[in-house]
Scaffold this motif. Structure first.
Motif, mmCIF file in Angstrom:
data_model
loop_
_atom_site.group_PDB
_atom_site.id
_atom_site.type_symbol
_atom_site.label_atom_id
_atom_site.label_comp_id
_atom_site.label_asym_id
_atom_site.label_seq_id
_atom_site.Cartn_x
_atom_site.Cartn_y
_atom_site.Cartn_z
ATOM 1 N N PRO A 38 75.501 19.179 34.643
ATOM 2 C CA PRO A 38 75.440 20.167 35.713
ATOM 3 C C PRO A 38 76.543 19.983 36.757
ATOM 4 C CG PRO A 38 73.675 18.588 35.979
ATOM 5 C CD PRO A 38 74.351 18.282 34.668
ATOM 6 N N HIS A 86 72.373 19.587 42.074
ATOM 7 C CA HIS A 86 72.069 20.728 41.210
ATOM 8 C C HIS A 86 70.562 20.960 41.100
ATOM 9 C CE1 HIS A 86 71.260 22.487 37.182
ATOM 10 N NE2 HIS A 86 72.138 23.362 37.616
ATOM 11 N N ASP A 87 69.817 19.909 40.810
ATOM 12 C CA ASP A 87 68.365 20.059 40.638
ATOM 13 C C ASP A 87 67.683 20.518 41.918
ATOM 14 O OD1 ASP A 87 68.549 19.329 37.975
ATOM 15 O OD2 ASP A 87 68.012 17.240 38.342
ATOM 16 N N VAL A 90 68.529 24.261 42.389
ATOM 17 C CA VAL A 90 67.770 25.062 41.425
ATOM 18 C C VAL A 90 66.335 25.245 41.922
ATOM 19 C CG1 VAL A 90 66.709 25.037 39.115
ATOM 20 C CG2 VAL A 90 69.138 24.542 39.365
ATOM 21 N N THR A 94 64.789 28.846 42.998
ATOM 22 C CA THR A 94 63.683 29.311 42.163
ATOM 23 C C THR A 94 62.408 29.500 42.967
ATOM 24 O OG1 THR A 94 64.634 28.162 40.259
ATOM 25 C CG2 THR A 94 62.307 28.795 40.115
ATOM 26 N N ASP A 109 67.091 32.540 34.759
ATOM 27 C CA ASP A 109 67.306 31.088 34.800
ATOM 28 C C ASP A 109 68.796 30.763 34.707
ATOM 29 O OD1 ASP A 109 64.570 30.733 34.958
ATOM 30 O OD2 ASP A 109 64.343 30.177 32.845
ATOM 31 N N ILE A 112 70.421 31.436 38.110
ATOM 32 C CA ILE A 112 70.042 30.384 39.048
ATOM 33 C C ILE A 112 70.814 29.110 38.745
ATOM 34 C CG2 ILE A 112 68.155 28.852 39.770
ATOM 35 C CD1 ILE A 112 66.276 31.319 39.468
ATOM 36 N N ASP A 113 70.941 28.774 37.486
ATOM 37 C CA ASP A 113 71.686 27.581 37.087
ATOM 38 C C ASP A 113 73.149 27.705 37.491
ATOM 39 O OD1 ASP A 113 71.889 25.016 35.540
ATOM 40 O OD2 ASP A 113 73.223 26.251 34.294
ATOM 41 N N SER A 116 73.539 27.560 41.297
ATOM 42 C CA SER A 116 73.315 26.194 41.756
ATOM 43 C C SER A 116 74.539 25.321 41.507
ATOM 44 C CB SER A 116 72.099 25.579 41.063
ATOM 45 O OG SER A 116 70.956 26.328 41.353
ATOM 46 N N LYS A 117 75.100 25.414 40.310
ATOM 47 C CA LYS A 117 76.314 24.658 39.997
ATOM 48 C C LYS A 117 77.439 25.044 40.942
ATOM 49 C CE LYS A 117 75.284 24.005 35.101
ATOM 50 N NZ LYS A 117 75.593 24.427 33.726
#
Length: 124
Positions: A38, A86-87, A90, A94, A109, A112-113, A116-117
């Motif tokens: 990520p 990143h987590d 996310v 979310t 998804d 969002i990924d 986030s990155k």
């Protein structure tokens, strides 16, 4: 009759072996699918797509992120925020928290990924 029982036994052993191999392959496939880093640098095309998501969903109205023209002061500033992972991002996008609405179910998804990155990469 014995011959049919023998063949049925062979088929069931072969079937069990095939199922066992398939079950063993599932974790390996999942590991490769989630092994994507990520923190890997986004391509310019990916960054532009994420920048557009940031703009289209008015993220910059609440958050500052100079790369995307975000100047908001309602939510946490992204520029200079070393605590963003990143987590973490996310999860916030979310599910939201406090004044931050959750966008799960509104953004895919994948969006969002990518967003986030981008936020983690673009923050200064």
């Amino acid at each position: 009759m014995d011959r049919m029982a023998f063949n049925a036994g062979k088929l069931s052993k072969a079937g069990l072996a095939a199922i066992g191999l398939a079950v063993m392959a599932i974790p390996a496939t999942s590991a490769f699918a989630s092994a994507e880093d990520p923190t890997a640098k986004l391509s310019e095309e990916q960054a532009e797509q994420a920048r557009q998501i940031f703009t289209d969903w008015s993220c910059g109205q609440c958050h500052s992120l100079s790369d995307a023209g975000g100047v908001g002061h309602i939510g946490p500033a992204f520029d200079g925020n070393d605590g963003l992972t990143h987590d973490f991002v996310v999860g916030r996008i979310t599910n939201g928290q406090g004044a931050m609405p959750g966008f799960g179910g509104q953004l895919t998804d994948e969006e969002i990924d990518l967003l986030s990155k981008y936020i983690v990469q673009a923050k200064k």
